[in-house]
Write a protein that holds these residues in place. Structure first.
Motif, PDB file in Angstrom:
ATOM      1  N   SER A 222       0.846  -1.197   0.000  1.00  0.00           N
ATOM      2  CA  SER A 222       0.000   0.000   0.000  1.00  0.00           C
ATOM      3  C   SER A 222       0.883   1.250   0.000  1.00  0.00           C
ATOM      4  CB  SER A 222      -0.907  -0.004   1.239  1.00  0.00           C
ATOM      5  OG  SER A 222      -1.568   1.235   1.386  1.00  0.00           O
ATOM      6  N   PRO A 223       0.925   2.018  -1.100  1.00  0.00           N
ATOM      7  CA  PRO A 223       1.781   3.222  -1.128  1.00  0.00           C
ATOM      8  C   PRO A 223       1.498   4.204   0.014  1.00  0.00           C
ATOM      9  CG  PRO A 223       1.070   2.673  -3.350  1.00  0.00           C
ATOM     10  CD  PRO A 223       0.307   1.763  -2.420  1.00  0.00           C
ATOM     11  N   PRO A 224       0.211   4.493   0.360  1.00  0.00           N
ATOM     12  CA  PRO A 224       0.006   5.410   1.493  1.00  0.00           C
ATOM     13  C   PRO A 224       0.551   4.864   2.811  1.00  0.00           C
ATOM     14  CG  PRO A 224      -2.001   5.236   0.188  1.00  0.00           C
ATOM     15  CD  PRO A 224      -1.076   4.164  -0.302  1.00  0.00           C
ATOM     16  N   LEU A 225       0.340   3.563   3.076  1.00  0.00           N
ATOM     17  CA  LEU A 225       0.884   2.983   4.304  1.00  0.00           C
ATOM     18  C   LEU A 225       2.413   3.011   4.283  1.00  0.00           C
ATOM     19  CD1 LEU A 225      -1.328  -0.141   5.139  1.00  0.00           C
ATOM     20  CD2 LEU A 225      -1.053   1.944   6.495  1.00  0.00           C
ATOM     21  N   ARG A 226       2.989   2.723   3.126  1.00  0.00           N
ATOM     22  CA  ARG A 226       4.457   2.711   3.021  1.00  0.00           C
ATOM     23  C   ARG A 226       5.021   4.092   3.328  1.00  0.00           C
ATOM     24  NH1 ARG A 226       4.833   0.434  -1.859  1.00  0.00           N
ATOM     25  NH2 ARG A 226       5.108   2.363  -3.037  1.00  0.00           N
ATOM     26  N   GLU A 227       4.440   5.141   2.720  1.00  0.00           N
ATOM     27  CA  GLU A 227       4.940   6.488   2.973  1.00  0.00           C
ATOM     28  C   GLU A 227       4.673   6.916   4.411  1.00  0.00           C
ATOM     29  OE1 GLU A 227       3.796  10.934   1.554  1.00  0.00           O
ATOM     30  OE2 GLU A 227       4.287   9.517  -0.054  1.00  0.00           O
ATOM     31  N   LEU A 228       3.511   6.523   4.946  1.00  0.00           N
ATOM     32  CA  LEU A 228       3.190   6.872   6.331  1.00  0.00           C
ATOM     33  C   LEU A 228       4.207   6.278   7.292  1.00  0.00           C
ATOM     34  CD1 LEU A 228       1.242   8.015   8.491  1.00  0.00           C
ATOM     35  CD2 LEU A 228       0.012   5.837   8.369  1.00  0.00           C
ATOM     36  N   ILE A 229       4.574   5.016   7.099  1.00  0.00           N
ATOM     37  CA  ILE A 229       5.514   4.358   8.001  1.00  0.00           C
ATOM     38  C   ILE A 229       6.890   5.008   7.925  1.00  0.00           C
ATOM     39  CG2 ILE A 229       6.737   2.180   8.404  1.00  0.00           C
ATOM     40  CD1 ILE A 229       4.060   0.777   7.647  1.00  0.00           C
ATOM     41  N   VAL A 230       7.320   5.371   6.723  1.00  0.00           N
ATOM     42  CA  VAL A 230       8.611   6.061   6.582  1.00  0.00           C
ATOM     43  C   VAL A 230       8.567   7.412   7.292  1.00  0.00           C
ATOM     44  CG1 VAL A 230      10.188   7.139   4.936  1.00  0.00           C
ATOM     45  CG2 VAL A 230       9.238   4.881   4.457  1.00  0.00           C
ATOM     46  N   LEU A 231       7.468   8.137   7.110  1.00  0.00           N
ATOM     47  CA  LEU A 231       7.346   9.449   7.735  1.00  0.00           C
ATOM     48  C   LEU A 231       7.258   9.339   9.247  1.00  0.00           C
ATOM     49  CD1 LEU A 231       7.220  12.387   6.896  1.00  0.00           C
ATOM     50  CD2 LEU A 231       4.727  12.204   6.808  1.00  0.00           C
ATOM     51  N   VAL A 232       6.571   8.317   9.749  1.00  0.00           N
ATOM     52  CA  VAL A 232       6.478   8.090  11.185  1.00  0.00           C
ATOM     53  C   VAL A 232       7.856   7.769  11.762  1.00  0.00           C
ATOM     54  CG1 VAL A 232       5.661   6.389  12.861  1.00  0.00           C
ATOM     55  CG2 VAL A 232       4.041   7.506  11.348  1.00  0.00           C
ATOM     56  N   ALA A 233       8.661   6.997  11.019  1.00  0.00           N
ATOM     57  CA  ALA A 233      10.019   6.701  11.477  1.00  0.00           C
ATOM     58  C   ALA A 233      10.835   7.989  11.588  1.00  0.00           C
ATOM     59  CB  ALA A 233      10.696   5.719  10.522  1.00  0.00           C
ATOM     60  N   PHE A 234      10.663   8.883  10.634  1.00  0.00           N
ATOM     61  CA  PHE A 234      11.365  10.175  10.714  1.00  0.00           C
ATOM     62  C   PHE A 234      10.901  10.964  11.935  1.00  0.00           C
ATOM     63  CE2 PHE A 234      11.406  14.728   9.965  1.00  0.00           C
ATOM     64  CZ  PHE A 234      12.731  14.951   9.646  1.00  0.00           C
ATOM     65  N   ASN A 235       9.584  11.012  12.158  1.00  0.00           N
ATOM     66  CA  ASN A 235       9.067  11.740  13.312  1.00  0.00           C
ATOM     67  C   ASN A 235       9.611  11.173  14.617  1.00  0.00           C
ATOM     68  OD1 ASN A 235       7.530  13.533  11.841  1.00  0.00           O
ATOM     69  ND2 ASN A 235       5.673  12.293  11.910  1.00  0.00           N
ATOM     70  N   GLY A 236       9.689   9.839  14.708  1.00  0.00           N
ATOM     71  CA  GLY A 236      10.221   9.231  15.914  1.00  0.00           C
ATOM     72  C   GLY A 236      11.669   9.611  16.153  1.00  0.00           C
ATOM     73  N   PRO A 288      -6.778  12.811   5.158  1.00  0.00           N
ATOM     74  CA  PRO A 288      -5.914  12.784   6.349  1.00  0.00           C
ATOM     75  C   PRO A 288      -4.431  12.843   6.032  1.00  0.00           C
ATOM     76  CG  PRO A 288      -6.834  10.606   5.916  1.00  0.00           C
ATOM     77  CD  PRO A 288      -7.530  11.554   4.983  1.00  0.00           C
ATOM     78  N   GLY A 289      -4.038  12.346   4.845  1.00  0.00           N
ATOM     79  CA  GLY A 289      -2.621  12.391   4.491  1.00  0.00           C
ATOM     80  C   GLY A 289      -2.093  13.805   4.372  1.00  0.00           C
ATOM     81  N   ARG A 290      -2.900  14.685   3.776  1.00  0.00           N
ATOM     82  CA  ARG A 290      -2.480  16.085   3.674  1.00  0.00           C
ATOM     83  C   ARG A 290      -2.353  16.718   5.057  1.00  0.00           C
ATOM     84  NH1 ARG A 290      -5.768  18.746  -1.470  1.00  0.00           N
ATOM     85  NH2 ARG A 290      -5.016  17.251  -3.053  1.00  0.00           N
ATOM     86  N   GLY A 291      -3.251  16.326   5.958  1.00  0.00           N
ATOM     87  CA  GLY A 291      -3.154  16.836   7.319  1.00  0.00           C
ATOM     88  C   GLY A 291      -1.851  16.441   7.980  1.00  0.00           C
ATOM     89  N   ILE A 292      -1.406  15.207   7.770  1.00  0.00           N
ATOM     90  CA  ILE A 292      -0.138  14.755   8.354  1.00  0.00           C
ATOM     91  C   ILE A 292       1.028  15.573   7.801  1.00  0.00           C
ATOM     92  CG2 ILE A 292       1.480  12.814   8.386  1.00  0.00           C
ATOM     93  CD1 ILE A 292      -0.919  10.965   8.630  1.00  0.00           C
ATOM     94  N   LEU A 293       1.007  15.853   6.508  1.00  0.00           N
ATOM     95  CA  LEU A 293       2.088  16.642   5.912  1.00  0.00           C
ATOM     96  C   LEU A 293       2.115  18.059   6.484  1.00  0.00           C
ATOM     97  CD1 LEU A 293       1.875  15.516   2.178  1.00  0.00           C
ATOM     98  CD2 LEU A 293       3.485  14.760   3.924  1.00  0.00           C
TER      99      LEU A 293
END
Length: 411
Positions: A222-236, A288-293
């Motif tokens: 899932s591209p959205p899940l993949r990008e979300l997980i990468v972004l969450v790793a950066f946030n952590g 919701p993805g735009r909100g996260i960005l």
């Protein structure tokens, strides 16, 4: 979705979640302040203590997701709460003998991290079980609203725990550790009441590594899940790591004691509560993805603002804004996981999400400790802000989260 309209099982889930969060709020203040003010550890050792709570996620969080998918999640959650209560009870007993040292705090932190690694995916897997009155009820709006209620229980519980921890200078450590034990025992009973009264699902002789790989492959597809997980790793790595190490150092530099550090934490949590209440009233929206960005962009600006060196009151206000942004990002991200993850691998994808967040946060805490040992904490914040601006630009160009839309039907 109003509080009165929530299913009865969800009331028990939210109360149990709030109890675990209250214990976490106490822990967030107690552990670093014991390290800084009682044991008087330097910044580098503080980074190790904070990382000791998070590093076990690298080893056990994915196994926790497998266990929650293959066994009843309510039972796993209750057992993890009992384990956390035992950890706090053990430190309470040690304090009756002597003051802890670095090794004891590292063992304590690692034990907390192991139990938390099994608690998180199992507890979050109870969201849809608790929210729906029947199995056919799968409204995206209801799932998003339920996640927001869960976040409110989390932040509200943490706020109460931090408020109690702010009395550290007056009460001392023993009453607060005793309180942690009590609320975790209550949480274990509440979460256990949500169990399915059916036979345990067998592992069917499938190796845990194969089950973990299945969850990773599902998330990667899932591209959205993949990008979300990468972004969450950066946030952590950048945001949580910096928050865990730099904030207590800044509080110590201001010379106002544990009560000021607790006040900063409370300001952060107050921001999370305000943002969550606003999301309950307005909803999470269809993008919701735009909100996260946008939350990433706001976080970058806040980090640079704090790096300028605000007054004590200014730092409190910036922490409140930081908390609001963090809460909005977390609620949106966890709702996306609940909506996009297939039911049969949901706990594993939740564990992957949590691993990306807290595993990277452990490494970020170590990095922030090293940088703060050789440079001013404000310099660490400045670099974190610059990196956040770069991450926002890259994620916006990639576009998987930016293009994500979810259906908004009344639930």
């Amino acid at each position: 979705m109003s509080l009165a309209s929530l299913p009865g099982r969800l009331h028990a889930f939210l109360l149990g979640y709030g109890c675990t969060s209250l214990a976490t709020g106490l822990q967030v203040i107690l552990l670093p302040w014991i390290a800084v003010a009682v044991v008087e550890l330097p910044a580098l050792h503080l980074g190790w203590v904070q990382a000791s709570v998070l590093l076990p996620n690298l080893l056990f969080l994915l196994l926790g997701g497998v266990l929650a998918d293959r066994r009843d999640a309510a039972t796993v959650s209750a057992l993890a709460c009992l384990g956390l209560a035992a950890c706090h009870g053990a430190l309470l007993w040690y304090f009756s003998l002597r003051l802890p040292d670095l090794l004891v705090l590292l063992l304590y932190g690692a034990s907390l991290g192991i139990c938390t690694a099994f608690l998180q995916p199992a507890r979050d897997n109870l969201v849809q079980r608790s929210a729906h009155r029947d199995a056919a009820e799968v409204s995206h709006h209801r799932v998003q609203a339920t996640v927001t209620w869960m976040m409110l229980a989390q932040y509200g519980g943490q706020a109460v725990g931090m408020l109690l921890a702010s009395r550290f200078d007056q009460w001392g450590v023993r009453p607060l550790l005793s309180l942690q034990v009590g609320v975790l025992l209550a949480a274990a009973l509440l979460l256990y009441s949500l169990r399915f009264r059916t036979a345990a699902r067998p592992f069917e002789k499938v190796l845990p590594l194969a089950l973990i790989r299945e969850g990773l492959e599902e998330a990667w597809r899932s591209p959205p899940l993949r990008e979300l997980i990468v972004l969450v790793a950066f946030n952590g790595f950048v945001h949580i790591g910096v928050f865990l190490v730099v904030l207590p150092l800044l509080a110590a530099d201001y010379g106002r004691g544990a009560s000021y550090y607790a006040t900063l934490q409370l300001a952060f949590v107050a921001g999370t509560v305000l943002a969550t209440v606003a999301m309950l009233r307005r909803g999470q929206g269809s993008t919701p993805g735009r909100g996260i960005l946008m939350c990433l962009l706001y976080s970058a600006a806040l980090l640079v603002g704090i790096s300028i060196g605000p007054t004590p009151l200014g730092l409190m206000l910036l922490c409140l804004c930081w908390g609001a942004v963090a809460a909005a990002s977390a609620a949106l991200g966890r709702a996306i996981v609940q909506l996009l993850a297939p039911a049969e691998v949901r706990s594993r994808i939740i564990s992957i999400y949590q691993l990306a967040l807290f595993g990277s946060a452990a490494l970020g805490a170590l990095g922030a400790g090293v940088v703060s040992e050789f440079a001013a904490p404000l310099t660490t914040l400045l670099w974190a802000g610059i990196l956040s601006f770069l991450a926002f630009a890259l994620a916006t160009l990639n576009g998987a989260l930016r293009r994500l839309r979810v259906a908004q039907r009344p639930g």
